[in-house]
Design an enzyme around this catalytic site. Structure first.
Site, short mmCIF file in Angstrom:
data_model
loop_
_atom_site.label_atom_id
_atom_site.label_comp_id
_atom_site.label_asym_id
_atom_site.label_seq_id
_atom_site.Cartn_x
_atom_site.Cartn_y
_atom_site.Cartn_z
N TYR A 93 5.08 0.78 -12.80
CA TYR A 93 4.11 1.35 -13.73
C TYR A 93 3.43 0.24 -14.52
O TYR A 93 4.09 -0.68 -15.00
CB TYR A 93 4.77 2.34 -14.70
CG TYR A 93 5.25 3.58 -13.98
CD1 TYR A 93 4.36 4.59 -13.63
CD2 TYR A 93 6.58 3.73 -13.64
CE1 TYR A 93 4.78 5.72 -12.94
CE2 TYR A 93 7.02 4.86 -12.96
CZ TYR A 93 6.11 5.85 -12.62
OH TYR A 93 6.53 6.96 -11.94
N ILE A 103 -1.55 -6.73 -11.02
CA ILE A 103 -0.18 -6.72 -11.55
C ILE A 103 0.75 -6.02 -10.56
O ILE A 103 1.84 -6.53 -10.25
CB ILE A 103 -0.14 -6.09 -12.95
CG1 ILE A 103 -0.93 -6.97 -13.94
CG2 ILE A 103 1.31 -5.89 -13.40
CD1 ILE A 103 -1.18 -6.33 -15.29
N GLY A 104 0.37 -4.85 -10.06
CA GLY A 104 1.21 -4.14 -9.10
C GLY A 104 1.45 -4.96 -7.84
O GLY A 104 2.57 -5.07 -7.34
N ASN A 129 -0.19 12.71 -6.25
CA ASN A 129 -0.39 11.48 -7.05
C ASN A 129 -1.38 10.56 -6.32
O ASN A 129 -1.00 9.62 -5.65
CB ASN A 129 0.97 10.79 -7.27
CG ASN A 129 0.85 9.50 -8.05
OD1 ASN A 129 -0.24 9.05 -8.40
ND2 ASN A 129 1.98 8.89 -8.33
N SER A 134 -3.06 5.76 -3.41
CA SER A 134 -4.12 4.77 -3.19
C SER A 134 -3.57 3.35 -3.37
O SER A 134 -3.87 2.46 -2.59
CB SER A 134 -5.26 5.03 -4.17
OG SER A 134 -6.21 4.01 -4.11
N TYR A 136 -0.47 2.22 -2.91
CA TYR A 136 0.37 1.81 -1.78
C TYR A 136 -0.46 1.59 -0.51
O TYR A 136 -0.22 0.62 0.23
CB TYR A 136 1.48 2.83 -1.53
CG TYR A 136 2.52 2.79 -2.62
CD1 TYR A 136 3.37 1.70 -2.74
CD2 TYR A 136 2.62 3.80 -3.56
CE1 TYR A 136 4.31 1.63 -3.76
CE2 TYR A 136 3.55 3.74 -4.58
CZ TYR A 136 4.39 2.65 -4.68
OH TYR A 136 5.31 2.57 -5.68
N LYS A 138 -3.55 0.61 -0.27
CA LYS A 138 -4.29 -0.65 -0.40
C LYS A 138 -3.39 -1.87 -0.20
O LYS A 138 -3.87 -2.95 0.14
CB LYS A 138 -4.97 -0.74 -1.77
CG LYS A 138 -6.18 0.16 -1.90
CD LYS A 138 -6.78 0.07 -3.28
CE LYS A 138 -7.93 1.03 -3.42
NZ LYS A 138 -8.30 1.26 -4.82
#
Length: 168
Positions: A93, A103-104, A129, A134, A136, A138
């Site tokens: 998150y 960041i992710g 969700n 989206s 994951y 990408k």
């Protein structure tokens, strides 16, 4: 500047604040306010987070990361080892205003680096969700399977996203 580091005990209040903000943002149209409130109260209680942080601090393979942007905690991510080479991404998150800064992606790259010989990482994502799905997709994750669970008496479909990792 973005910094990704291992969790520390003093991060718990930041994790709790980010959880409240991101869960409302991500799941506010999917789940009731009461469900979100009750879930956060359990999963992100100080007691539960203290246990998670203590386990991580004692582990030889650290799996709970914090992201900072200009020294402010803006996100967190945590995995769980399923077997020698496979990990489940339990939590990832980032505060909404810090989305799309990498960041992710940085969390996933750091997990791949520190959890060697990792070969696969996966996450269960609610079908509704769109933000998570989206993200994951990408990052190259592929849909592997679906399961239906009952949440608040409603059937909710969860999709398992997997990323195969090759170390070259």
């Amino acid at each position: 500047m973005i910094t990704i580091r291992f969790v520390a005990g003093e991060d718990i209040p930041h994790i709790q604040a980010i959880a409240h903000e991101t869960w409302t943002f991500t799941y506010g149209a999917i789940y009731s306010k009461e469900y979100i409130h009750n879930f956060l109260g359990r999963a992100y209680s100080t007691e539960n987070l203290n246990r998670s942080v203590e386990r991580d601090l004692q582990s030889n393979k650290r799996n709970f990361l914090i992201a900072e942007f200009n020294d402010e905690v803006v996100g967190y991510a945590q995995t769980n080892q399923v077997n020698e080479e496979e990990y489940e991404l339990l939590r990832i998150y980032v505060r909404p205003e810090y989305h799309k800064l990498g960041i992710g992606k940085g969390f996933i790259q750091e997990f791949i680096r520190v959890l060697k010989p990792i070969k696969k990482i996966f996450a269960w994502v609610g079908k509704e969700n769109e933000i998570g799905r989206s993200f994951y997709e990408k990052r190259g994750f592929k849909e592997a399977e679906e399961m239906t669970e009952s949440i608040e008496g409603q059937s909710k479909t969860q999709i398992k996203y997997e990323l195969e990792i090759s170390h070259e």
